[in-house]
Design a protein around this motif. Structure first.
Motif, short mmCIF file in Angstrom:
data_model
loop_
_atom_site.label_atom_id
_atom_site.label_comp_id
_atom_site.label_asym_id
_atom_site.label_seq_id
_atom_site.Cartn_x
_atom_site.Cartn_y
_atom_site.Cartn_z
N ILE A 23 46.04 -2.10 11.46
CA ILE A 23 46.02 -1.81 12.90
C ILE A 23 45.50 -0.39 13.16
CG2 ILE A 23 48.42 -1.00 12.99
CD1 ILE A 23 48.60 -2.31 15.78
N TYR A 24 45.68 0.52 12.19
CA TYR A 24 45.25 1.91 12.37
C TYR A 24 43.78 2.13 11.99
CZ TYR A 24 49.44 4.47 13.73
OH TYR A 24 50.50 4.99 14.44
N ALA A 25 43.05 1.08 11.64
CA ALA A 25 41.65 1.25 11.26
C ALA A 25 40.88 2.00 12.35
CB ALA A 25 41.00 -0.11 11.02
N ALA A 26 40.10 2.99 11.93
CA ALA A 26 39.27 3.82 12.82
C ALA A 26 40.09 4.72 13.74
CB ALA A 26 38.32 2.96 13.65
N HIS A 27 41.38 4.93 13.43
CA HIS A 27 42.23 5.80 14.26
C HIS A 27 41.66 7.22 14.29
CE1 HIS A 27 45.81 7.38 16.11
NE2 HIS A 27 46.07 8.17 15.09
N GLU A 28 41.49 7.75 15.49
CA GLU A 28 40.94 9.10 15.73
C GLU A 28 39.49 9.24 15.24
OE1 GLU A 28 43.77 11.79 13.95
OE2 GLU A 28 45.06 11.78 15.74
N MET A 29 38.81 8.13 15.07
CA MET A 29 37.39 8.15 14.69
C MET A 29 36.53 7.68 15.86
SD MET A 29 37.88 6.50 10.86
CE MET A 29 36.17 6.68 10.34
N TYR A 30 35.25 8.01 15.82
CA TYR A 30 34.26 7.60 16.83
C TYR A 30 34.64 8.07 18.24
CZ TYR A 30 33.51 4.42 12.91
OH TYR A 30 33.34 3.89 11.66
N GLU A 31 35.32 9.21 18.33
CA GLU A 31 35.78 9.67 19.64
C GLU A 31 34.60 10.06 20.54
OE1 GLU A 31 38.74 12.65 18.89
OE2 GLU A 31 40.30 11.14 18.52
N GLU A 32 33.47 10.46 19.93
CA GLU A 32 32.29 10.78 20.74
C GLU A 32 31.71 9.54 21.43
OE1 GLU A 32 30.72 10.27 16.47
OE2 GLU A 32 32.59 10.67 17.55
N TRP A 33 32.12 8.33 20.96
CA TRP A 33 31.70 7.08 21.60
C TRP A 33 32.84 6.43 22.37
CZ3 TRP A 33 26.65 6.83 21.43
CH2 TRP A 33 25.97 7.39 20.35
N GLY A 34 33.90 7.17 22.61
CA GLY A 34 35.03 6.63 23.34
C GLY A 34 36.07 5.97 22.45
N GLY A 35 35.90 6.08 21.12
CA GLY A 35 36.86 5.52 20.18
C GLY A 35 36.66 4.04 19.95
N ALA A 36 37.32 3.54 18.92
CA ALA A 36 37.27 2.11 18.60
C ALA A 36 38.65 1.68 18.12
CB ALA A 36 36.22 1.84 17.52
N PRO A 37 39.60 1.46 19.06
CA PRO A 37 40.97 1.12 18.66
C PRO A 37 41.01 -0.06 17.71
CG PRO A 37 40.85 1.49 21.04
CD PRO A 37 39.44 1.49 20.53
N SER A 38 41.70 0.14 16.58
CA SER A 38 41.83 -0.89 15.55
C SER A 38 40.48 -1.40 15.06
CB SER A 38 42.68 -2.06 16.06
OG SER A 38 43.35 -2.69 14.98
N ALA A 39 39.46 -0.53 15.18
CA ALA A 39 38.08 -0.85 14.78
C ALA A 39 37.53 -2.06 15.52
CB ALA A 39 37.98 -1.07 13.27
N GLY A 40 38.10 -2.36 16.70
CA GLY A 40 37.57 -3.44 17.53
C GLY A 40 37.75 -4.82 16.94
N THR A 41 38.73 -4.97 16.07
CA THR A 41 39.00 -6.30 15.50
C THR A 41 40.46 -6.37 15.08
OG1 THR A 41 38.18 -7.94 13.92
CG2 THR A 41 38.37 -5.70 13.12
N VAL A 42 40.99 -7.58 15.03
CA VAL A 42 42.39 -7.82 14.68
C VAL A 42 42.42 -8.67 13.41
CG1 VAL A 42 44.58 -8.83 15.43
CG2 VAL A 42 43.08 -7.74 17.11
N THR A 43 43.15 -8.20 12.40
CA THR A 43 43.26 -8.97 11.15
C THR A 43 44.72 -9.04 10.73
OG1 THR A 43 42.96 -7.02 9.72
CG2 THR A 43 40.98 -8.21 10.37
N GLY A 44 45.07 -10.11 10.03
CA GLY A 44 46.43 -10.23 9.54
C GLY A 44 46.74 -11.62 9.03
N LEU A 45 47.96 -11.78 8.53
CA LEU A 45 48.43 -13.05 7.98
C LEU A 45 49.28 -13.78 9.02
CD1 LEU A 45 49.54 -11.82 4.43
CD2 LEU A 45 47.39 -12.96 5.05
N ALA A 46 49.16 -15.11 9.04
CA ALA A 46 49.91 -15.90 10.01
C ALA A 46 50.13 -17.30 9.48
CB ALA A 46 49.13 -15.96 11.34
#
Length: 535
Positions: free
Chosen positions: A54-77
């Protein structure tokens, strides 16, 4: 711990908002659900989604407005009772475009699926590569193209893949669904190598998005889509129906019995564990709150005591545990009747040799390995060198590197230097890697590193003829330490996918059960070989 957990849970809640309320509203106006709404509707009622990265890309790409969770959701279900990896584009973040970390996050999820043979569901809603950063998304071995290579490899390995196109799917991204076993598509979605504007620019042909690559065209004319569905809800229901008819997985090869709850409340971990490196605690008390029935069959309990090794069950699965003991130990010096103190969290020659032998045994007997980190590193000094610490450490690292049984790593506190390697750090291919909020891993601890780096900087300034007073020295040291501490924070690591998840200590047992259930799906274990082993 409570402060750290509160901060992390608040941050995670913010990350779950994706592109924010306006972007979510825009998605709803298109009669589409958000990525997390889709996942919640897909999984079995009464179960929860075990989210990864969930923290992927946290505090990265801020010059582009950020990318929360790298714009994708992954996990087990669980879907129709079966364990799946779920990968869903978040169209509220830059229309689901792939940033560099987006590709790496999807590839990490696929690699977990490949290693553990986990069936995978893709919920596709993406505009393709984020063009301003295309040079970091497109060309390398762990970039965008690797996603489709993995689709092919997974299919060849017999790992089921189901894709639902629930929005845009353009350019190279169009290969992902078409390389999967089942393809679903909702009305209003688009699947094409080039959109209408690019087609007109390239060949002068004018066409609508629907005629070019709509759900009706692909289901009736091109024959690309297996199932055409009117909306998200219908599409997700159809996926569940397909999964319900899939063949059963192979029976697991690892020992499993009915699980027993630990004898002690797992919430007591908060009071037992100390994130202060100067404080001691007994790792056996941590283990007693993680394993079934609090039963831990300790291996060579009186030898090499700064590493605990032993057999247990977690969620019914038999496991071997290798854990750093954080209590100082009074023991006999090697080949002597003189007493000495061994420091908790330090790997000595005897503990490394014990762990290497234990790891070999677990591989021989098909027992998955759990590594619990709170390690300062290997012992240094003349006595340690004379005892063969390098040779013993090499033996342990060899055993870890060549292990063929599943390895799962949890970093509780420190994980420094070669201790990180010997305890199955990221470079040694753990199937899953988790960390507590108190985790810190780097070449050395923050204080030691800051003092070293500051001293180097001061000497450089002195060589340049600059005088530095005590106040400037303190400011320099504080600045270096602040930067270093930030980089050893688990959120910094999780942003770069060095971790699969930061977990609440009280959820450690659940996380391990998810991981062991996933690992049990892979019934193939290669032959165990170590090559030249230091003896």
């Amino acid at each position: 711990m409570v402060e750290l957990l509160t901060a992390i849970k608040n941050e995670e809640e913010k990350i779950r908002q994706g592109g924010g309320p306006k972007a979510i509203e825009s998605q709803h106006k298109k009669n589409r659900l958000t990525a997390r709404e889709r996942v919640n509707a897909l999984i079995d009622p009464g179960t929860h989604f075990f989210e990864l990265a969930i923290y992927a890309a946290h505090e990265m790409y801020e010059e582009w407005g950020g990318a929360p969770s790298a714009g994708t959701v992954t996990g087990l279900a669980r879907v129709s009772g079966r364990l799946f990896m779920v990968i869903a584009n978040d169209a509220t973040v830059k229309a689901g475009a792939f940033f560099p970390m987006t590709a790496k996050k999807v590839i990490r999820a696929q690699n977990i699926a490949i290693e553990n043979r986990i069936p995978t569901i893709y919920l596709v809603d993406s505009a393709g590569v984020f063009l301003p950063l295309q040079e970091d998304v497109f060309p390398d071995t762990d970039d965008f193209g690797r996603v489709f290579r993995n689709n092919a490899v997974m299919s060849a390995a017999g790992i089921p893949q189901i894709t639902a196109i629930m929005g845009m799917c353009v350019a190279g991204g169009a290969y992902l669904p078409v390389m999967c076993d089942h393809i679903l598509m909702t009305e209003g979605s688009g699947l094409f190598l080039a959109g209408p504007a690019l087609v007109q620019a390239a060949i002068g042909q004018k066409t609508s998005a629907e005629d070019l690559g709509g759900a009706k065209m692909h289901s009736q004319i091109s024959g690309t889509v297996d199932f055409r569905e009117p909306d998200d809800e219908s599409c997700l229901k159809k996926i569940r129906a397909i999964v319900d008819k899939m063949g059963a997985p192979d029976p697991p090869i690892f020992s499993h019995s009915r699980l027993k709850e630990p004898l002690y409340p797992i919430s007591e971990l908060y009071g037992i564990f100390s994130g202060n490196p100067a404080k001691q605690y007994d790792m056996r008390e941590i283990i007693a709150r993680l394993v079934d029935g609090s039963e831990f069959e300790e291996y060579r309990a009186e030898y090499g005591e700064t590493l605990l090794c032993g057999y247990a069950r977690i969620g019914g699965w038999a496991v071997g545990i290798v854990a750093n003991q954080k209590k100082h130990i009074t023991t006999n010096a090697p080949h002597s009747d003189q007493k000495r103190i061994e420091f908790g969290g330090v790997i000595y020659t005897e503990s490394a040799e014990k762990a290497a032998r234990f790891i070999l045994d677990c591989n021989q007997n098909r027992i998955p390995l759990i590594f619990l980190h709170d390690v300062n590193g290997f012992m240094v000094g003349k006595d340690a060198e004379w005892s063969g610490i390098i040779r013993a450490g090499a033996k342990m690292v060899n055993a870890v590197a060549n292990s063929v049984v599943p390895k799962i790593t949890v970093i509780l506190g420190g994980s420094f230097g070669a201790g990180n390697y010997a305890m199955c750090g990221k470079a040694y291919d753990p199937r899953f890697m988790f960390a507590w909020p108190t985790a810190k891993f780097a070449v050395m601890s923050g204080d030691a590193a800051a003092n070293t780096l500051a001293e180097i900087k001061l000497k450089q300034l002195e060589r340049e003829g600059k005088k530095v007073d005590e106040k400037a020295k303190k400011e320099l040291l504080d600045s270096v330490k602040s930067t270093y501490d930030h980089q050893t924070d688990p959120r910094y690591a999780a942003a770069r996918l060095w971790l699969d998840a930061i977990i609440d200590p009280a959820h450690t047992r659940d996380a391990l059960i998810w991981a062991l259930n996933a690992a049990s799906l892979n019934t193939h274990i290669p032959e165990f070989k170590t090559g030249v082993l230091q003896t």
